[in-house]
Design a protein around this motif. Structure first.
Motif, mmCIF file in Angstrom:
data_model
loop_
_atom_site.group_PDB
_atom_site.id
_atom_site.type_symbol
_atom_site.label_atom_id
_atom_site.label_comp_id
_atom_site.label_asym_id
_atom_site.label_seq_id
_atom_site.Cartn_x
_atom_site.Cartn_y
_atom_site.Cartn_z
ATOM 1 N N ASN A 1 0.845 -1.192 0.000
ATOM 2 C CA ASN A 1 0.000 0.000 0.000
ATOM 3 C C ASN A 1 0.887 1.252 0.000
ATOM 4 O OD1 ASN A 1 -1.160 2.313 1.445
ATOM 5 N ND2 ASN A 1 -2.974 1.044 1.666
ATOM 6 N N MET A 2 0.754 2.041 -1.071
ATOM 7 C CA MET A 2 1.663 3.172 -1.266
ATOM 8 C C MET A 2 1.437 4.308 -0.276
ATOM 9 S SD MET A 2 2.942 3.300 -4.985
ATOM 10 C CE MET A 2 3.470 1.801 -5.775
ATOM 11 N N HIS A 3 0.190 4.401 0.211
ATOM 12 C CA HIS A 3 -0.066 5.435 1.219
ATOM 13 C C HIS A 3 0.693 5.081 2.491
ATOM 14 C CE1 HIS A 3 -1.994 8.659 3.356
ATOM 15 N NE2 HIS A 3 -2.277 7.814 4.319
ATOM 16 N N ARG A 4 0.609 3.807 2.862
ATOM 17 C CA ARG A 4 1.292 3.349 4.075
ATOM 18 C C ARG A 4 2.811 3.461 3.944
ATOM 19 N NH1 ARG A 4 0.069 -2.172 4.629
ATOM 20 N NH2 ARG A 4 2.287 -2.612 4.582
ATOM 21 N N VAL B 1 4.355 7.233 0.099
ATOM 22 C CA VAL B 1 4.597 7.782 -1.246
ATOM 23 C C VAL B 1 4.029 9.201 -1.419
ATOM 24 C CG1 VAL B 1 4.236 7.448 -3.737
ATOM 25 C CG2 VAL B 1 4.896 5.512 -2.293
ATOM 26 N N PRO B 2 2.799 9.489 -0.914
ATOM 27 C CA PRO B 2 2.315 10.871 -1.036
ATOM 28 C C PRO B 2 3.263 11.889 -0.386
ATOM 29 C CG PRO B 2 0.502 9.419 -0.433
ATOM 30 C CD PRO B 2 1.760 8.602 -0.331
ATOM 31 N N ASP B 3 3.865 11.512 0.745
ATOM 32 C CA ASP B 3 4.812 12.415 1.410
ATOM 33 C C ASP B 3 6.058 12.623 0.550
ATOM 34 O OD1 ASP B 3 3.229 12.894 3.629
ATOM 35 O OD2 ASP B 3 4.012 11.171 4.735
ATOM 36 N N LEU B 4 6.484 11.556 -0.121
ATOM 37 C CA LEU B 4 7.653 11.658 -1.000
ATOM 38 C C LEU B 4 7.350 12.603 -2.167
ATOM 39 C CD1 LEU B 4 10.531 10.729 -1.616
ATOM 40 C CD2 LEU B 4 9.548 8.838 -2.933
ATOM 41 N N ILE B 5 6.152 12.483 -2.721
ATOM 42 C CA ILE B 5 5.754 13.367 -3.831
ATOM 43 C C ILE B 5 5.722 14.818 -3.351
ATOM 44 C CG2 ILE B 5 3.902 13.939 -5.467
ATOM 45 C CD1 ILE B 5 3.205 10.892 -5.483
ATOM 46 N N LYS B 6 5.191 15.027 -2.133
ATOM 47 C CA LYS B 6 5.132 16.393 -1.591
ATOM 48 C C LYS B 6 6.518 16.943 -1.283
ATOM 49 C CE LYS B 6 0.598 15.571 0.441
ATOM 50 N NZ LYS B 6 0.026 15.013 1.681
ATOM 51 N N PRO C 1 -3.724 6.423 -9.827
ATOM 52 C CA PRO C 1 -4.232 7.657 -10.470
ATOM 53 C C PRO C 1 -4.141 8.885 -9.560
ATOM 54 C CG PRO C 1 -5.728 5.825 -10.858
ATOM 55 C CD PRO C 1 -4.715 5.334 -9.864
ATOM 56 N N GLN C 2 -4.453 8.713 -8.263
ATOM 57 C CA GLN C 2 -4.366 9.837 -7.324
ATOM 58 C C GLN C 2 -2.917 10.289 -7.156
ATOM 59 O OE1 GLN C 2 -6.430 7.155 -7.060
ATOM 60 N NE2 GLN C 2 -7.602 7.282 -5.146
ATOM 61 N N LEU C 3 -1.993 9.324 -7.090
ATOM 62 C CA LEU C 3 -0.581 9.655 -6.916
ATOM 63 C C LEU C 3 -0.067 10.416 -8.140
ATOM 64 C CD1 LEU C 3 0.657 6.283 -5.369
ATOM 65 C CD2 LEU C 3 0.289 8.437 -4.161
ATOM 66 N N LYS C 4 -0.472 9.954 -9.321
ATOM 67 C CA LYS C 4 -0.048 10.633 -10.554
ATOM 68 C C LYS C 4 -0.666 12.035 -10.631
ATOM 69 C CE LYS C 4 1.083 6.571 -13.256
ATOM 70 N NZ LYS C 4 0.658 5.585 -14.255
ATOM 71 N N ALA C 5 -1.905 12.155 -10.157
ATOM 72 C CA ALA C 5 -2.573 13.461 -10.148
ATOM 73 C C ALA C 5 -1.836 14.423 -9.213
ATOM 74 C CB ALA C 5 -4.029 13.311 -9.721
ATOM 75 N N LEU C 6 -1.373 13.898 -8.080
ATOM 76 C CA LEU C 6 -0.624 14.723 -7.129
ATOM 77 C C LEU C 6 0.691 15.190 -7.765
ATOM 78 C CD1 LEU C 6 -0.394 15.912 -4.246
ATOM 79 C CD2 LEU C 6 0.598 13.727 -3.516
#
Length: 170
Positions: A1-4, A7-12, A36-41
């Motif tokens: 699980n990429m959220h866990r 990954v979103p923090d890495l993108i930010k 898709p959400q990660l790519k959108a971010l």
């Protein structure tokens, strides 16, 4: 699980890294419904050109990714063991992780890797920039990581995990 796996923090964290190191390429390995959400971010933060979503990869492919990497980053929100860090260390890649779960048992900050606070993209940006700017530090961390690996005999870890699973199943 990429959220866990954070990954979103890495993108930010990426815009601040790219500002100082425009050539940086982030490679995300793994599969997730949230792609898709990660790519959108990435698009929203204008870092899509610096990100590659490599999808699921075999163990052999992973080894190649490790060997090509300058840094391995996994800013997990929770992590029991952190075996992935040991794999990256074994490939000679300096690692950045978060101070949660079993990770601090593997990573001693500024000794064999860097630890940052969980869910802190700014701390992540700082740690990545620090490592990208300092070849000597990267070398020292990788060197000390080899010593760490001697403490974690992977086959005995697997043996232990196997015993645990058996106990749980029984």
């Amino acid at each position: 699980n990429m959220h866990r796996k954070g990954v979103p923090d890495l993108i930010k964290a990426a815009p601040g890294v790219i500002k100082e190191h425009p050539e940086t390429q982030f490679v995300i390995v793994g599969k997730d419904k949230a792609m898709p959400q990660l790519k959108a971010l990435c698009h929203e933060l204008k870092v899509d050109h610096n990100f590659e979503f490599a999808g699921w990869r075999s163990q052999a492919d992973l080894l190649e990714y490790y060997q090509q990497a300058t840094i391995f980053v996994m800013p997990s929100l929770t992590e029991a063991l952190g075996v992935t860090f040991l794999e990256a260390m074994a490939a000679g890649v300096p690692v950045i992780g978060t101070n949660v779960g079993g990770i601090p048992e593997i990573i001693q900050s500024s000794v064999n890797g860097l630890l940052v606070s969980v869910e802190s993209p700014s701390a992540l940006t700082e740690a990545i920039n620090r490592l990208l700017a300092d070849d000597q530090l990267r070398e020292n961390l990788a060197e000390n990581a080899r010593v760490t690996l001697n403490k974690f005999d992977v086959s005995s870890m697997m043996e232990c995990t196997y015993r645990l699973y058996n106990e749980v199943v029984e």
